[in-house]
Design an enzyme around this catalytic site. Sequence first.
Site, mmCIF file in Angstrom:
data_model
loop_
_atom_site.group_PDB
_atom_site.id
_atom_site.type_symbol
_atom_site.label_atom_id
_atom_site.label_comp_id
_atom_site.label_asym_id
_atom_site.label_seq_id
_atom_site.Cartn_x
_atom_site.Cartn_y
_atom_site.Cartn_z
ATOM 1 N N SER A 28 28.738 -9.179 -1.588
ATOM 2 C CA SER A 28 30.143 -8.838 -1.379
ATOM 3 C C SER A 28 30.291 -7.454 -0.764
ATOM 4 O O SER A 28 29.523 -6.550 -1.062
ATOM 5 C CB SER A 28 30.911 -8.857 -2.698
ATOM 6 N N GLU B 86 39.105 -11.671 -6.940
ATOM 7 C CA GLU B 86 39.617 -10.992 -5.723
ATOM 8 C C GLU B 86 40.974 -11.595 -5.307
ATOM 9 O O GLU B 86 41.920 -10.869 -4.978
ATOM 10 C CB GLU B 86 38.565 -11.174 -4.630
ATOM 11 N N HIS C 3 33.782 -13.903 -8.599
ATOM 12 C CA HIS C 3 34.176 -12.599 -8.049
ATOM 13 C C HIS C 3 35.291 -12.821 -7.022
ATOM 14 O O HIS C 3 36.306 -12.127 -7.007
ATOM 15 C CB HIS C 3 32.972 -11.908 -7.396
ATOM 16 N N ASN C 4 35.101 -13.799 -6.161
ATOM 17 C CA ASN C 4 36.112 -14.057 -5.139
ATOM 18 C C ASN C 4 37.414 -14.570 -5.746
ATOM 19 O O ASN C 4 38.500 -14.228 -5.272
ATOM 20 C CB ASN C 4 35.581 -15.061 -4.107
ATOM 21 N N LYS D 256 29.294 -14.888 -7.676
ATOM 22 C CA LYS D 256 30.010 -14.459 -6.471
ATOM 23 C C LYS D 256 31.296 -15.271 -6.292
ATOM 24 O O LYS D 256 32.341 -14.741 -5.919
ATOM 25 C CB LYS D 256 29.107 -14.606 -5.232
#
Length: 471
Positions: free
Chosen positions: A128, A189, A185-186, A182
């Site tokens: 990222s 986000e 995480h997105n 990940k």
Amino acid sequence: MSQMDIGVIGMAVMGSNLALNIADHGFKVAAYNRTASVTKEVITKHPHKNMDGFYNLEDFLASLKSPRKIILMIKAGKPVDMIIEELLPHLSPEDIIIDGGNSFFEDTIRRYDYLKEKNIYYFGVGISGGEKGARLGPSIMPGGSKEAYPHIQPILEAISAHVGSEPCCTYIGDNGAGHYVKMVHNGIEYADMQLITEAYLLLRHIGGFNNQKLSQIFNEWNQGELHSYLIGITADIFAENDEKSGGQIVDKILDSAGQKGTGRWTSIQSLKQGVDISMITAACNTRVVSNLLDERKKASKEIAAPSYNAEIGADFIEEVRKSLYVAKIIAYAQGFSLYRSACHEYNWQLNFAKIASIFRAGCIIQAKFLNKITEAYKKNENLSNLMFDEFFLANINKNQSSLRKIVSLAVNKGIPIPAFSNALQYIDAHRSTQLGANLIQAQRDYFGAHTFRRTDIDGSFHHEWQEHYKK
Ligand code: 6PG
């Protein structure tokens, strides 16, 4: 002669920047792209003593030291399977393929198993930080074989972002764990961006502030507990003038958001695992609705707007800031609950404190706040929900009245704030000892004999319901 430390396949923006980053750290990099002219262009534009371009796969592979380490920086999906098949006939046992794209974690698990049979190591690595992160230091989430990890660890740690001397890279877990982390995480986000956007709508349409003032507000917020990459770039965005037709460029951008899929995957995954991540789902849905430009235009004319004229107080900006902070806590509480559930679902031992700590720099959601998450899980790695950590609990209790005020104001004014309201709903759903599930269970038992548990006697019960409504 085989002398290159690592190969990078895919010389588009992320791949070329990551390759240069690796080269900067003293590793010899072999660069390859399916279209040779793309490799040529990168090598010509960015000559580097540690990086060579290769124009066919055989030469590229022959240049790599054994065991070969090959990073794929290509589009997720079919292209990854295709390149694996192309590489396979040329690989030797214990060579290592590293997928650095945003691949779906279940694809990574499948590829990991497939290559394990062939004695090839496969890593799914979340990276990222966008273009700049790839070049200067991203946050890196490697998943795959623990035994092979030491072969790639020095390179990944060297090229990652650092907080002091600590690399923002840690071994996450087996098979698809890196890509899973990940993906979420997105998702976080998405929620983070949606919350900031809702704060913008409130400040603009209720507060009446212009872009200059908005830039100043976000800049001020960025000096305090909300300090983060996304708040910082938001302050910059409001200050950016439009060279084409004057004013600020933010006002000229079409109100319709794109999404490549990782947020949606997170949301779908949460339903499969049975975890409430309503804020991430709300953020995905709001992007979907934003694309319905014609329908929204029609609805804006045909559905009457509420008429509500509440005066806003002098502390309005501060109330929005506090609401944003509480709602942000809930977004992370939801995301980390999904991580916790994934440990059971996929048999991973995710280290939540470590995950929060590698998000502190390099990645899109990097924020001061992440230190507090690390501290919370260091204190209690079995914390069932971040909301129950002393620090976050105190903050929720201190600031929830601001969130309530801001949500009711927006609802009465007809300003859509799905992420803020879902944060509040999440808090209230958790603090309610009565959710009405007794009635849901009664209905299920009535029409389907699904049984229910009682508050006063152990066991499972079915009741012969009387059809009073027919009388
Ligand atoms: C990152 C970003 C990166 C990318 C997103 C954008 O961590 O560096 O998340 O992966 O910018 O995929 O996602 P959307 O196109 O879905 O907004």
